[in-house]
Design a protein around this motif. Sequence first.
Motif, short mmCIF file in Angstrom:
data_model
loop_
_atom_site.label_atom_id
_atom_site.label_comp_id
_atom_site.label_asym_id
_atom_site.label_seq_id
_atom_site.Cartn_x
_atom_site.Cartn_y
_atom_site.Cartn_z
N GLU A 109 -12.29 0.98 27.13
CA GLU A 109 -11.63 1.99 28.07
C GLU A 109 -12.57 1.87 28.91
OE1 GLU A 109 -13.21 6.15 27.50
OE2 GLU A 109 -11.41 6.41 26.62
N LYS A 110 -13.35 0.72 29.09
CA LYS A 110 -14.98 0.37 29.18
C LYS A 110 -15.10 -1.49 29.67
CE LYS A 110 -15.84 4.54 30.99
NZ LYS A 110 -16.84 5.06 30.49
N ALA A 111 -13.18 -1.53 29.76
CA ALA A 111 -13.66 -3.18 29.97
C ALA A 111 -14.06 -3.94 31.16
CB ALA A 111 -11.84 -3.79 29.81
N ALA A 112 -14.18 -3.60 31.99
CA ALA A 112 -14.48 -4.22 32.65
C ALA A 112 -15.85 -4.32 33.08
CB ALA A 112 -14.46 -4.02 34.60
N TRP A 113 -17.06 -3.52 32.61
CA TRP A 113 -18.07 -3.41 32.33
C TRP A 113 -18.61 -4.02 31.64
CZ3 TRP A 113 -21.19 0.90 28.73
CH2 TRP A 113 -22.75 0.75 29.21
#
Lengths: 234, 273
Positions: B216-220
């Motif tokens: 869900e928060k791949a970039a983070w």
Amino acid sequence: MTLKHIIFKPLICFALPMVTCVFIVSGIGWGQEETASFIRRYKQYEVSSGYYEQYEVKPRHERPFVEIPGVRTGRFPYSPSGAAVRFNARRADAHQGIRFYENRRCEDCHMAQTLDLHTIRANLTCRQCHGGEPIANNDHYFSPMNPIRRHAYVCSKCHQGASAAYSAYVIHEPNPSLMATQESFPVLFYAFWIMIGIAVGTFAVFLPHTILWGIRELFFKKETTVEAPHEKQT
Amino acid sequence: MKNRLKRFTPVQRIFHAVLMLSFIFMGATGLSRMYMNTPWGKWMGSLFGGYDVSLAAHKYVGICMIIGFLIHFLYLMIKINWLNFPKSVIGPDSLLPRPKDMTDFFQHIGWFFGAKKLPEFDRWGYWEKFDYWAVFWGMAIIGVTGLMMAFPLFATRYMPGWGLNVAFWIHRIEAILAMAHVFIIHFFIAHLRRHHFPMDRAMFEGSSDLATIKSEKAAWLDRLKNSGELEGMLVAQAAPLRRVVFYCFGYAVVASGLFLLIGALVNFRFILW
């Protein structure tokens, strides 16, 4: 230097002129005091009652901002009740000449006025505010309900310390959603519809959004390979 | 096994827990007054000591809530890195909206229909930012109008009395909006979505499930890996007993929220004023 000098020299140099000043200048001072206190004494009174000295010049606090169609343009023409110009609004007995008035109840004729917080929630009777017979028009000069003294004669019976501005509260609040309110109480009308617009807008976006999201996720399995967080996800 | 990623500090979790409790309390006392002429409202009002006492409680807790809001604001002011000010609050770690949120939003919607790839969200998804700022603005609006009505004599020294009529309606509609948003959308996102079902413990435990973050928060996650901060932020999950407490607390609040929501919807047509 003798003791006499020590006492008398300052006395002559300072005290005498001071005493003189008190007697001469204070004459002017009293005159000023009179005018100054005239203003001060009345200011408090004016603010709370709308009286200016002996003249009634501010029957309603919000008047300068109120537009009366065809009569006056206000700077802020959105307040309630100011635009209501009608005939027979200043009689000592509002029901004078109305037939069968004695045999009927207030709500038979004034249905719209029964739908307010004070009547529904606080269980007040009409007479607790409007008083006994005869019921004068609200704008009748000597009516306790006249906006110049309503706060003192009516509201402060229950709301201790009510000011004239406080009693500009609209007791018989119109239904804010109705078009008629746009004329009788524009601020309420616009505030209501702007808030409804914000609420409806939020839900129009987020309700379908959330439902679709929930459905979509049913078909999307997150990876459970937590052992290797270092690989880039594809 | 360290399979969770730190997400919230204890202070932030305390803010959230206090907000939860006071929000539910304000919702219950407020609705009990709004629905006073229905049996449901009367029953709920009686829980708080009746029509008058629930107003008094509503005012006291409301003032506490405003103080909490001010403390939160102070907290923000302290946390902001003022040395390189504008830069420090516009990065991906900030809750301030940025252009990417807009594109993320549309890409996310495209993904719902299978038309686009799942966007790589950073630390805060646009829906989380929306939640935060919705509460922020809601607190300000409800707080100010509430203070006006709690101190009407003071307020009418600076405004005409009909401002109270207006304040009342703004207060009421904003409160309904806030409750509906929390009880429907916020609860759904945090509990009912498949990835979080039965409950996203991040706000209680302080850490998120790594697998969920990964999808869900791949970039983070990428950002943390590249800067080498990741290792330091991994934690193990809480002890079972604590988890039980989290679930009980979370579900107690969800249950009260849904109770208010359903009661309010069912009785809506009986409101007189």
